[in-house]
Design a protein around this motif. Structure first.
Motif, PDB file in Angstrom:
ATOM      1  N   CYS A 117       0.834  -1.192   0.000  1.00  0.00           N
ATOM      2  CA  CYS A 117       0.000   0.000   0.000  1.00  0.00           C
ATOM      3  C   CYS A 117       0.880   1.257   0.000  1.00  0.00           C
ATOM      4  O   CYS A 117       1.787   1.386   0.820  1.00  0.00           O
ATOM      5  CB  CYS A 117      -0.893  -0.015   1.244  1.00  0.00           C
ATOM      6  SG  CYS A 117      -1.898   1.467   1.407  1.00  0.00           S
ATOM      7  N   CYS A 120      -0.096   3.243   3.581  1.00  0.00           N
ATOM      8  CA  CYS A 120       0.283   2.757   4.920  1.00  0.00           C
ATOM      9  C   CYS A 120       1.339   1.658   4.891  1.00  0.00           C
ATOM     10  O   CYS A 120       1.821   1.254   5.951  1.00  0.00           O
ATOM     11  CB  CYS A 120      -0.956   2.301   5.697  1.00  0.00           C
ATOM     12  SG  CYS A 120      -1.563   0.668   5.240  1.00  0.00           S
ATOM     13  N   CYS A 135      -6.016  -2.392  -0.004  1.00  0.00           N
ATOM     14  CA  CYS A 135      -5.268  -2.521   1.251  1.00  0.00           C
ATOM     15  C   CYS A 135      -6.235  -2.965   2.348  1.00  0.00           C
ATOM     16  O   CYS A 135      -7.188  -2.251   2.658  1.00  0.00           O
ATOM     17  CB  CYS A 135      -4.626  -1.196   1.643  1.00  0.00           C
ATOM     18  SG  CYS A 135      -3.822  -1.291   3.260  1.00  0.00           S
ATOM     19  N   CYS A 138      -6.021  -0.134   5.520  1.00  0.00           N
ATOM     20  CA  CYS A 138      -6.568   1.234   5.446  1.00  0.00           C
ATOM     21  C   CYS A 138      -7.643   1.392   4.362  1.00  0.00           C
ATOM     22  O   CYS A 138      -8.273   2.440   4.270  1.00  0.00           O
ATOM     23  CB  CYS A 138      -5.451   2.252   5.234  1.00  0.00           C
ATOM     24  SG  CYS A 138      -4.816   2.327   3.553  1.00  0.00           S
TER      25      CYS A 138
HETATM   26 ZN   LIG Z   1      -3.032   0.881   3.414  1.00  0.00          ZN
END
Ligand SMILES: [Zn+2]
Length: 276
Positions: A117, A120, A135, A138
């Motif tokens: 990702c 994050c 992801c 998140c």
């Molecule tokens: Zn993420």
């Protein structure tokens, strides 16, 4: 052009169906894909032909109703098959084999480059609902990378502005080309790229056609336009090694080429640049 494969059918519909031995295995390396030699040209190989048992390969699209799946490179490429590089695919025929293989390599690069990702840093997972990476931490969703770009044929009566790239493998005739920048309309890109690359002003922009260009993750949009004012070329030598006006009668005929650029040059050569 490479995407003009009729009567063959390229179907982008997302599917989670598991592969069968009669589906196509697109065994992709970093920059190459395994194809089966067939007569003068190439075909996509079936899992069974390669001696591969399908496991959990990822469906990418289908060709003439047969599922196409990303697969790992076999340890040895069997007799009658060949590992073909992305660059070589420009010359692979028939066109449906070249188009499917180039598009598979594009998707394979994208899945590889979206392993984590960008927000994050958590490992991404393929969406179960659409062609996307998600992801699980998140929720960020990413779609295949497509960079919009323009191809511009600048004309002045019976003359066409041709260019040759500096520092790129492709050595043949080209047209003005460049990526759309953030906050810019496509028409502004056309005017900006012509000014940057050859120092000319243009008018009477006419959209021609678009082309999915898997080789560089690009969506190309082709425009014809006319020189506005003085035609003296000021070359951007970082981008181009040549830029020159070529009379229609002196343009080399080109047929059955993969690129939008070649089709636009050929239409001008035939005097058809204003046809709808
Ligand atoms: Zn993420």
């Amino acid at each position: 052009m490479i995407q003009d494969i009729g009567p063959h059918r390229f179907d982008r519909t997302f599917s989670r169906a598991a592969a069968s031995p009669n589906d196509f295995a697109l065994c992709c390396g970093e920059d190459d894909v395994v194809l089966r030699r067939r007569g003068e040209g190439y075909a996509l190989p079936h899992f069974a032909e390669l001696g591969l048992a399908p496991a959990d390969e990822r469906h990418v699209f289908s060709l003439d109703g047969v599922g196409c799946y990303l697969a790992a490179m076999p340890a040895d490429v069997p007799e009658g098959f060949e590992s073909v590089s992305l660059r070589q695919l420009r010359r692979v025929r028939p066109m449906e084999t070249a188009f499917a293989a180039a598009t598979a390599l594009q998707l394979r690069r994208w899945y590889r480059d979206r392993a984590f990702c960008g927000r994050c840093g958590h490992p991404m997972e393929p969406s179960t609902a659409e062609r996307a990476m998600v992801c699980p931490r998140c929720g960020l969703t990413e779609y295949p990378k497509l960079c919009p770009a323009v191809i511009v044929a600048v004309t002045d009566g019976d003359k066409l502005l041709l260019t040759r790239y500096a520092g790129r493998p492709y050595r043949g005739d080209a047209l003005i080309a460049g990526f759309v920048e953030i906050g810019e309309t496509v028409e502004d890109t056309v005017r900006r790229e012509v000014m940057e690359e050859v120092g000319l002003r243009v008018k009477n922009l006419r959209y021609y056609k678009s082309q999915p260009w898997a080789f560089t993750d690009t969506l190309l949009m082709g425009y014809y336009c006319e020189l506005d004012g003085d035609g003296t070329i000021t070359l951007d030598t970082n981008e181009l090694r040549e830029g020159f006006w070529q009379h229609r009668a002196d343009i080399t005929p080109r047929d059955q080429d993969v690129s939008l650029t070649a089709e636009m040059i050929e239409r001008f050569r035939l005097g058809k640049e204003n046809d709808r």
